[in-house]
Design a protein around this motif. Structure first.
Motif, mmCIF file in Angstrom:
data_model
loop_
_atom_site.group_PDB
_atom_site.id
_atom_site.type_symbol
_atom_site.label_atom_id
_atom_site.label_comp_id
_atom_site.label_asym_id
_atom_site.label_seq_id
_atom_site.Cartn_x
_atom_site.Cartn_y
_atom_site.Cartn_z
ATOM 1 N N UNK A 1 46.274 57.435 21.409
ATOM 2 C CA UNK A 1 45.223 57.871 20.501
ATOM 3 C C UNK A 1 44.319 56.676 20.206
ATOM 4 N N UNK A 2 43.017 56.881 20.325
ATOM 5 C CA UNK A 2 42.056 55.805 20.059
ATOM 6 C C UNK A 2 42.009 55.502 18.570
ATOM 7 N N UNK A 3 41.423 54.364 18.219
ATOM 8 C CA UNK A 3 41.356 53.914 16.833
ATOM 9 C C UNK A 3 40.691 54.913 15.899
ATOM 10 N N UNK A 4 39.517 55.415 16.302
ATOM 11 C CA UNK A 4 38.797 56.381 15.457
ATOM 12 C C UNK A 4 39.610 57.642 15.246
ATOM 13 N N UNK A 5 40.204 58.150 16.322
ATOM 14 C CA UNK A 5 41.001 59.371 16.228
ATOM 15 C C UNK A 5 42.229 59.156 15.357
ATOM 16 N N UNK A 6 42.844 58.005 15.509
ATOM 17 C CA UNK A 6 44.045 57.679 14.735
ATOM 18 C C UNK A 6 43.729 57.607 13.237
ATOM 19 N N UNK A 7 42.615 56.967 12.899
ATOM 20 C CA UNK A 7 42.219 56.840 11.497
ATOM 21 C C UNK A 7 41.885 58.202 10.920
ATOM 22 N N UNK A 8 41.114 59.011 11.649
ATOM 23 C CA UNK A 8 40.771 60.343 11.149
ATOM 24 C C UNK A 8 42.021 61.199 10.992
ATOM 25 N N UNK A 9 42.909 61.168 11.967
ATOM 26 C CA UNK A 9 44.134 61.965 11.911
ATOM 27 C C UNK A 9 44.970 61.585 10.680
ATOM 28 N N UNK A 20 40.247 52.084 0.815
ATOM 29 C CA UNK A 20 40.093 51.420 2.103
ATOM 30 C C UNK A 20 41.127 50.305 2.257
ATOM 31 N N UNK A 21 41.424 49.619 1.161
ATOM 32 C CA UNK A 21 42.405 48.538 1.199
ATOM 33 C C UNK A 21 43.793 49.067 1.553
ATOM 34 N N UNK A 25 46.075 48.287 4.925
ATOM 35 C CA UNK A 25 47.457 47.812 4.906
ATOM 36 C C UNK A 25 48.371 48.744 5.700
ATOM 37 N N UNK A 26 48.170 50.036 5.538
ATOM 38 C CA UNK A 26 49.012 51.018 6.214
ATOM 39 C C UNK A 26 48.842 50.973 7.736
ATOM 40 N N UNK A 27 47.622 50.777 8.184
ATOM 41 C CA UNK A 27 47.355 50.722 9.620
ATOM 42 C C UNK A 27 47.487 49.318 10.199
ATOM 43 N N UNK A 28 47.681 48.337 9.330
ATOM 44 C CA UNK A 28 47.737 46.931 9.741
ATOM 45 C C UNK A 28 46.493 46.576 10.565
ATOM 46 N N UNK A 30 42.426 44.947 10.267
ATOM 47 C CA UNK A 30 41.527 44.143 9.430
ATOM 48 C C UNK A 30 40.452 45.018 8.764
ATOM 49 N N UNK A 31 40.125 44.698 7.516
ATOM 50 C CA UNK A 31 39.166 45.474 6.739
ATOM 51 C C UNK A 31 37.798 45.612 7.425
ATOM 52 N N UNK A 32 37.210 44.537 7.972
ATOM 53 C CA UNK A 32 35.877 44.699 8.589
ATOM 54 C C UNK A 32 35.879 45.728 9.731
ATOM 55 N N UNK A 33 36.901 45.691 10.589
ATOM 56 C CA UNK A 33 36.987 46.650 11.689
ATOM 57 C C UNK A 33 37.162 48.065 11.137
ATOM 58 N N UNK A 34 38.044 48.217 10.172
ATOM 59 C CA UNK A 34 38.300 49.530 9.589
ATOM 60 C C UNK A 34 37.047 50.084 8.920
ATOM 61 N N UNK A 35 36.326 49.254 8.199
ATOM 62 C CA UNK A 35 35.112 49.714 7.520
ATOM 63 C C UNK A 35 34.049 50.161 8.527
ATOM 64 N N UNK A 36 33.873 49.411 9.598
ATOM 65 C CA UNK A 36 32.918 49.811 10.646
ATOM 66 C C UNK A 36 33.311 51.152 11.252
#
Length: 69
Positions: A1-9, A20-21, A25-28, A30-36
């Motif tokens: 599963x790609x990053x975007x799909x994993x986060x949405x799921x 977001x914080x 932490x749950x996905x381990x 970095x915040x900048x990547x996750x926010x983008x």
């Protein structure tokens, strides 16, 4: 599963808004990547990004088909 799909799921399974914080932490991830990634999901209409009760908390919630019915 790609990053975007994993986060949405993960957000869709939770069915509630999370900070977001905490998501970082749950996905381990970095915040900048996750926010983008979350901003890209928001532009696709898949998530909602808003401020929590405290301005320092950025909240994220998945939009699901139930939101549109």
């Amino acid at each position: 599963m790609r990053g975007r799909e994993r986060i949405y799921h993960l957000l869709a399974v939770k069915k509630k808004a999370v900070t977001l914080q905490k998501l970082s932490e749950e996905l381990d991830t970095p915040m900048p990547y996750l926010f983008r990634t979350v901003k890209r999901l928001e532009s696709d209409g898949l998530v909602e990004v808003f401020y929590g009760k405290e301005k320092a908390h950025i909240m994220v919630k998945a939009r699901t088909i139930d939101d549109y019915m």
